[in-house]
Design an enzyme around this catalytic site. Sequence first.
Site, PDB file in Angstrom:
ATOM      1  CG  ASP A  40      29.384 -40.757 -22.144  1.00  0.00           C
ATOM      2  OD1 ASP A  40      28.619 -40.287 -23.007  1.00  0.00           O
ATOM      3  OD2 ASP A  40      29.882 -40.068 -21.221  1.00  0.00           O
ATOM      4  CB  SER A  41      24.589 -42.238 -25.261  1.00  0.00           C
ATOM      5  OG  SER A  41      25.282 -42.516 -26.462  1.00  0.00           O
ATOM      6  CG  ASP A  98      31.712 -39.990 -25.407  1.00  0.00           C
ATOM      7  OD1 ASP A  98      32.334 -38.939 -25.659  1.00  0.00           O
ATOM      8  OD2 ASP A  98      30.466 -40.076 -25.457  1.00  0.00           O
ATOM      9  CE  LYS A 138      31.277 -36.987 -27.702  1.00  0.00           C
ATOM     10  NZ  LYS A 138      30.757 -36.686 -26.360  1.00  0.00           N
ATOM     11  CD  GLU A 165      29.964 -35.127 -21.415  1.00  0.00           C
ATOM     12  OE1 GLU A 165      29.652 -34.634 -20.310  1.00  0.00           O
ATOM     13  OE2 GLU A 165      29.342 -36.057 -21.945  1.00  0.00           O
ATOM     14  CD  GLU A 186      23.978 -33.579 -25.529  1.00  0.00           C
ATOM     15  OE1 GLU A 186      25.138 -34.026 -25.484  1.00  0.00           O
ATOM     16  OE2 GLU A 186      22.994 -34.212 -25.101  1.00  0.00           O
TER      17      GLU A 186
HETATM   18  O1  KIV Z   1      27.407 -40.142 -25.711  1.00  0.00           O
HETATM   19  C1  KIV Z   1      26.858 -39.684 -26.721  1.00  0.00           C
HETATM   20  O2  KIV Z   1      26.092 -40.341 -27.423  1.00  0.00           O
HETATM   21  C2  KIV Z   1      27.160 -38.293 -27.080  1.00  0.00           C
HETATM   22  C3  KIV Z   1      26.345 -37.678 -28.167  1.00  0.00           C
HETATM   23  C4  KIV Z   1      25.009 -37.322 -27.662  1.00  0.00           C
HETATM   24  C5  KIV Z   1      27.036 -36.527 -28.795  1.00  0.00           C
HETATM   25  O3  KIV Z   1      28.000 -37.693 -26.501  1.00  0.00           O
END
Ligand code: KIV
Length: 271
Positions: free
Chosen positions: A51-52, A90, A120, A122, A189
Amino acid sequence: MSVHKEIKRVTTHVLSEMKLKGEKIAMLTSYDYSMAKLVDQAGIDIILVGDSASNVMAGNETTLPITLDQMIYHGKSVVKAVNRALVVVDMPFGSYQGNSLEALNSAIKIMKVTHADAVKVEGGKEIIESVERILSAGIPVMGHLGLMPQSINKYGTYTVRAKEEVEALKLIDDAKLLEEAGCFAIVLEKIPAELGTKVAQALKIPVIGIGAGGGVDGQVLVIHDMLGITQTFSPRFLRRYLNLADEIKGAVNNYVQDVKSKDFPNEREQY
Ligand code: KIV
């Protein structure tokens, strides 16, 4: 021979074999077809559709604004390009924290439309019901602890997490909880290296670090950061392998000059 070289397709089983054999796991983000194709061809083990994307693709300050449909768009583009790597998408902020049924429906939508291999999320104890519900549908889940960018408004800063004992103990408990629930791997992280090593040693599942030191089972970076496309983000954990920002600006500048000077196109570049 390493597990990495032998296999045609990375699965969650392959990743646990890598941990058993002490072979480090290499993971990078990708958000689009063309980049994912190159990253996969270069031999990466896991591609994270992070989600980056909210930051590096959409220009938002945080990861919070990106939607489920936008993550699905990125996930679908990446999966089409990949032949070998395991693809993890994500789950965006707001798509799994509310209740476990909503989490399940979001995860099912991601898997059905993108054809990714896993999702994924969090968090630890707070979201464990959602994790269990997603896993009950046969969807592999990767956990994410330590600095959790979706919780930035709770902490107000992106500094190193779990430096104090109370937070470190909670992180260890959460990691064990995620493993017991059935997660196939965990991302840690921006935490002290010593804690990263401790968690990796305590768990059977692979632990992938980003700013969690060298004692974990693998490493992940955001592709735009490691290629030097992002210019102002320079945390200590980031190793830049290229300075693509300067390369791209140089090439674009050359093109502008060539168009203005009527050098482009030349005789051979037209019909
Ligand atoms: O969203 C992302 O890129 C991440 C990584 C930093 C692990 O969660």
